[in-house]
Scaffold this motif. Structure first.
Motif: not given
Length: 315
Positions: A3-4, A11-12, A63-65, A70-72
């Motif tokens: 993932l980049t 996505a965020q 799952f997206g939450h 984690k992405a944030r």
């Protein structure tokens, strides 16, 4: 890492705005670029992160939450690394703040203004929530931090106490008890009691009466704190509250008064909470610092006539 950061950033934005087209405009990229980033992330995990809606609207799956939380944190850490040698003003990134809906108007705008002066590149997404959703969203990672009373927070959360408050009685200005310096729970129990119909809130108030062996004769529920205050001001009953707006007037301009409770009652805490196992990113640490400063410096001036103390202890 397959993932980049770009995919996660796209996505965020889609998660924040709930719309792929809007996210693309904000990011100054094409809509297919955002859609492709979402598809690549979902292909990586092998399960949906977003639910697609008509008109390119999107919402996060459960799952997206987790993924976006984690992405944030990852994006915030990456941006902090880029500006490692800079002062606070070089910090940039996004954090999601949950705040109990009755507290948000008191403190959040002022805290955000202070944060903007210190770190103008930090973007805070504010979610006003009730106790029922506030704790759940903190637990599942949908929010990074939460400002709330110490009610309904999950066991997975750790909290820093911002201040402690004693409950006070809200009374119509012409009520006989308004002429008293203090009132008792027994005296309030003989009046119609107006509660806010918020999860945890009304149960907590009734528990205070139970501690004093008092059973209210009648309870009226409202949907909000301001409606509760307006009903009190119009002589429909009495209420208990921990905090108040600046000025003792309801929305329709009618006065109401507050009186301390003579009975010994436990203090209620206002806290800032996070998920215990999540290390705070630099931008979140700065927000916590500004929040604690605001409660130390500003909150006492708003509630100068109220019992309670401020501090920074751990739950």
């Amino acid at each position: 890492m397959t993932l980049t950061l770009r995919q996660l950033r796209y996505a965020q934005a889609a998660a924040r705005y709930g719309n792929v087209t809007t996210a693309a405009k904000v990011l100054h990229v094409s809509q297919p670029s955002v859609s492709m980033a979402i598809t690549q992330i979902e292909d990586h995990f092998g399960k949906p992160v977003f639910v697609r809606q008509r008109g390119s609207g999107v919402s996060l799956t459960a799952f997206g939450h987790v993924v976006m939380a984690k992405a944030r944190q990852l994006l915030a850490d990456a941006e902090a690394l880029e500006t490692l040698g800079d002062a606070d003003s070089g910090l940039r990134g996004e954090l999601v703040l949950g705040c109990f809906e009755d507290l948000a108007p008191y403190c959040v705008p002022s805290i955000l203004a202070r944060l903007r002066r210190r770190c103008p590149a930090i973007d805070v997404v504010v979610r006003e929530e009730g106790f029922d959703t506030l704790g759940r969203h903190l637990d599942d990672g949908a929010t990074d931090l939460a400002i709330s009373y110490d009610l309904g927070l999950p066991a997975s959360a750790t909290a820093t106490i911002l201040c402690e408050l004693a409950p006070q009685a809200l009374l119509p200005s012409d009520h006989p008890l308004a002429a008293r310096e203090t009132v008792t729970m027994a005296e309030l129990g003989g009046e119609p009691l107006i509660l806010t119909d918020q999860a945890q809130s009304w149960q907590h108030v009734l528990e205070l009466f139970h501690l004093c062996n008092v059973r209210p004769t009648q309870a009226i529920r409202t949907g909000s704190f301001e409606l509760q205050r307006a009903m009190v001001a119009n002589g429909l009953g009495v209420a208990l509250a921990y905090s108040r707006p600046y000025g003792d007037f309801s929305y329709d301009g009618r006065p109401l008064v507050r009186r301390p409770i003579a009975d010994p009652l436990p203090l209620q805490r206002i806290v800032i909470a996070q998920k215990a196992r999540n290390a705070l990113a630099a931008i979140q640490m700065v927000f916590v610092e500004e929040t604690k400063r605001w409660f130390d410096e500003v909150w006492p001036t708003i509630h100068a006539d109220r019992p309670g103390r401020s501090g920074a202890a751990k739950r």
